[in-house]
Design a protein around this motif. Sequence first.
Motif, PDB file in Angstrom:
ATOM      1  N   VAL A 189      19.777  36.583 -56.789  1.00 60.53           N
ATOM      2  CA  VAL A 189      19.988  37.902 -56.165  1.00 60.53           C
ATOM      3  C   VAL A 189      20.215  37.774 -54.664  1.00 60.53           C
ATOM      4  O   VAL A 189      20.197  38.767 -53.938  1.00 60.53           O
ATOM      5  CB  VAL A 189      18.778  38.828 -56.446  1.00 60.53           C
ATOM      6  CG1 VAL A 189      18.672  39.121 -57.932  1.00 60.53           C
ATOM      7  CG2 VAL A 189      17.481  38.209 -55.926  1.00 60.53           C
ATOM      8  N   ASP A 190      20.417  36.540 -54.213  1.00 59.64           N
ATOM      9  CA  ASP A 190      20.722  36.264 -52.807  1.00 59.64           C
ATOM     10  C   ASP A 190      19.667  36.849 -51.863  1.00 59.64           C
ATOM     11  O   ASP A 190      19.989  37.509 -50.869  1.00 59.64           O
ATOM     12  CB  ASP A 190      22.117  36.817 -52.451  1.00 59.64           C
ATOM     13  CG  ASP A 190      22.644  36.203 -51.167  1.00 59.64           C
ATOM     14  OD1 ASP A 190      22.229  35.075 -50.843  1.00 59.64           O
ATOM     15  OD2 ASP A 190      23.456  36.858 -50.487  1.00 59.64           O
ATOM     16  N   PHE A 191      18.381  36.600 -52.206  1.00 67.13           N
ATOM     17  CA  PHE A 191      17.286  37.114 -51.385  1.00 67.13           C
ATOM     18  C   PHE A 191      16.678  35.949 -50.599  1.00 67.13           C
ATOM     19  O   PHE A 191      16.400  34.885 -51.161  1.00 67.13           O
ATOM     20  CB  PHE A 191      16.213  37.765 -52.271  1.00 67.13           C
ATOM     21  CG  PHE A 191      15.330  38.726 -51.542  1.00 67.13           C
ATOM     22  CD1 PHE A 191      15.637  40.078 -51.498  1.00 67.13           C
ATOM     23  CD2 PHE A 191      14.200  38.284 -50.872  1.00 67.13           C
ATOM     24  CE1 PHE A 191      14.827  40.978 -50.823  1.00 67.13           C
ATOM     25  CE2 PHE A 191      13.390  39.160 -50.187  1.00 67.13           C
ATOM     26  CZ  PHE A 191      13.706  40.522 -50.155  1.00 67.13           C
ATOM     27  N   PRO A 192      16.434  36.123 -49.296  1.00 69.24           N
ATOM     28  CA  PRO A 192      15.938  35.017 -48.469  1.00 69.24           C
ATOM     29  C   PRO A 192      14.494  34.641 -48.803  1.00 69.24           C
ATOM     30  O   PRO A 192      13.660  35.500 -49.085  1.00 69.24           O
ATOM     31  CB  PRO A 192      16.043  35.555 -47.044  1.00 69.24           C
ATOM     32  CG  PRO A 192      15.981  37.029 -47.191  1.00 69.24           C
ATOM     33  CD  PRO A 192      16.661  37.348 -48.494  1.00 69.24           C
ATOM     34  N   TYR A 193      14.210  33.347 -48.752  1.00 70.32           N
ATOM     35  CA  TYR A 193      12.855  32.863 -49.013  1.00 70.32           C
ATOM     36  C   TYR A 193      12.625  31.580 -48.221  1.00 70.32           C
ATOM     37  O   TYR A 193      13.566  30.905 -47.788  1.00 70.32           O
ATOM     38  CB  TYR A 193      12.641  32.595 -50.501  1.00 70.32           C
ATOM     39  CG  TYR A 193      13.402  31.401 -51.029  1.00 70.32           C
ATOM     40  CD1 TYR A 193      12.838  30.114 -50.975  1.00 70.32           C
ATOM     41  CD2 TYR A 193      14.690  31.539 -51.562  1.00 70.32           C
ATOM     42  CE1 TYR A 193      13.539  29.012 -51.435  1.00 70.32           C
ATOM     43  CE2 TYR A 193      15.397  30.440 -52.021  1.00 70.32           C
ATOM     44  CZ  TYR A 193      14.814  29.178 -51.958  1.00 70.32           C
ATOM     45  OH  TYR A 193      15.518  28.082 -52.389  1.00 70.32           O
TER      46      TYR A 193
END
Length: 660
Positions: A431-435
């Motif tokens: 989901v192209d979420f930064p981590y």
Amino acid sequence: MPHDILAVILLVFFVSLFVTVIFRQLKLSVVLGYLLVGALVGPHALGIVPDTPKINELAEFGIVFLMFTIGLEFSLARLLSLKWSVYVTGILQILLSILFTTLVGKFLGMTTLSAVVIGSIVAMSSTALVAKQLNDQLELHSSHGMFALGILLLQDLAVVLLIILIAGLNGTHQQSLFMILLWALVKGMLAIALIFMMGRWLLKPLFRTIAKTRAIELFTLTVLLVTLGAAWITNMVGLSFALGAFLAGMMLAETEFRHQIAVEIRPFRDILLGLFFITIGMLTDVSQWYKTWEWIVLLFLTLSLAKMLLITLLGRLTGNSFSVSCRTGIVLAQGGEFGFALLTLALTEKILPPEYAQVALAALLLSIAFSPILIRFNKQIASFLLLKLSRDDDTLSKIEVLHATKNFRRHVIICGYGRVGQHIARLLDKVDFPYIGLDLDSELVKKAKMAGDNVIYGDPTHPEILRAARLKHAKVLVISFNDLRAAIRILSMVKPKYPSLPVLVRCHDEHELKILSEHGATQVIAELFEESLTLSHHLLHLIDVSSQKISEIMQEVRNKDYDMLKKVFTGGFNEEAVFAPEVQQLRPILIPEGAYAVNRKLKDLKLRESGIEIVAMRRDDTKQFTPNGDIVLKPNDIIIAYGTANDLEAAEDKLLDGIE
């Protein structure tokens, strides 16, 4: 006046209790306290307790039970899971320690056999001391902690071979060393075959039968019989008691009763092991130390500095970082409980002269005395010794984390980048979420970073590392590793400062779930329950339940902390429920004709006040969940109650006989 053996043992226990309380208060090693007790009351100091052979014989069983519990912890799968660097470092450390010490001993005029025994003692470190203190310092699952534990496991296994060797040498030189060792190994293989045949065809079925009786004293008696019986078998073929105990423990390690066996044997092990260390202390003749102080210092330096340098170099040669290698060397820079066992065995077999034993004993005592300090400050000592541009791992990690998250806002912080942490990262990538992932396994981090994962080598339990990961700007914090103490430490740091930050935590079972929830975790995911939910999710889908209904059911279960899934019946083979009366469980209780509860309202029985929850009631083949308190009980009703075994027994007595 002859000493009464009971009076002697009572006196030893009294002094031990007094000294142990003091050492606990000072947070010092209890082993050191036992050794001090022995030195004080022994024949070479106050002379309160004579050199009593009966006490020595009794104390030897402490090592028997210790080896049995080591066997319980041993498994082939665990051994095969170790990294190759642990095998290479551990095996070479043992062999080179023995080789170097033997060469030095020969140079100083010792016999080959005496030098080999001293080398074997030097090679051992303290499994009990290191594991306990690293766990207390939350370093057990760090890179250097796991590396040290792997080496300790190999040392524990090597003790078995060393015991066979030393017991086979028994002071005779009429045979070659090779033939003595070969014959000892042949006898050892015969003993192993005999014990394992007995275990497979006799003991496993026996323990299952005994578990059904729910008689705790019978279970304990059987554990003692197995331990001492296996020790007797190996002793009968000319090997040590300890070897048989180890084999018995290893044999039972694969059964479902392993944990309960460890619980039952622990009181006997701790008491007798304490008595063993006391008898070792009684051998100490401090008045003679000044005559051989230079040899004591030399052996102490070999135990501490030389072993630390050897492990550091071997760790570095096998691909570990300087920091991990050095910290592992510092942690293992001491003698251990098996060193005392080997020393006692060598004295019994008349392989080691008494004057050599005093030197070895003094060096072991000094190394154990200094070890808690070395382990406590292993990081600071490593940083000082390595002089890595005056920057330690946390400083480097902090800089790297700051750089990796400099543009992050509303990101996810993943504490622990093992299998679960990586699964979470894969879904976030979808989901192209930064981590940002944080982990202390340098090899894992290296591979993941090479593949493009946003993971940094850093200690997630360190507040500076979390702060560098921009904790105040994070959307969610995930604790993905299954380490209760570390998770509690992170929650204790995070929740007071950021109470609104969602924190998801992974745990194993109901007990850990309760503790983590009390420490402020937003959502605790219990593996034990999630496996059941996943299977149920697929089942409901296959029987054509709508996706919306499935989601509602799953969410309801999770919102109520898996309350529905906690309530299960237990069978006769569930040793946890059989032998742990505090474990809650379901139990159906039949109300027969003439029972006290017949014609009484359910609420009037006040079962809830006794710690019992009525989950359901069955009447005429109809099951009613959460029955109304006004319902009047009739003959042949079945109450499904939930509570501990003791509370359920009391509830059944009340329902049937009216006994409060």
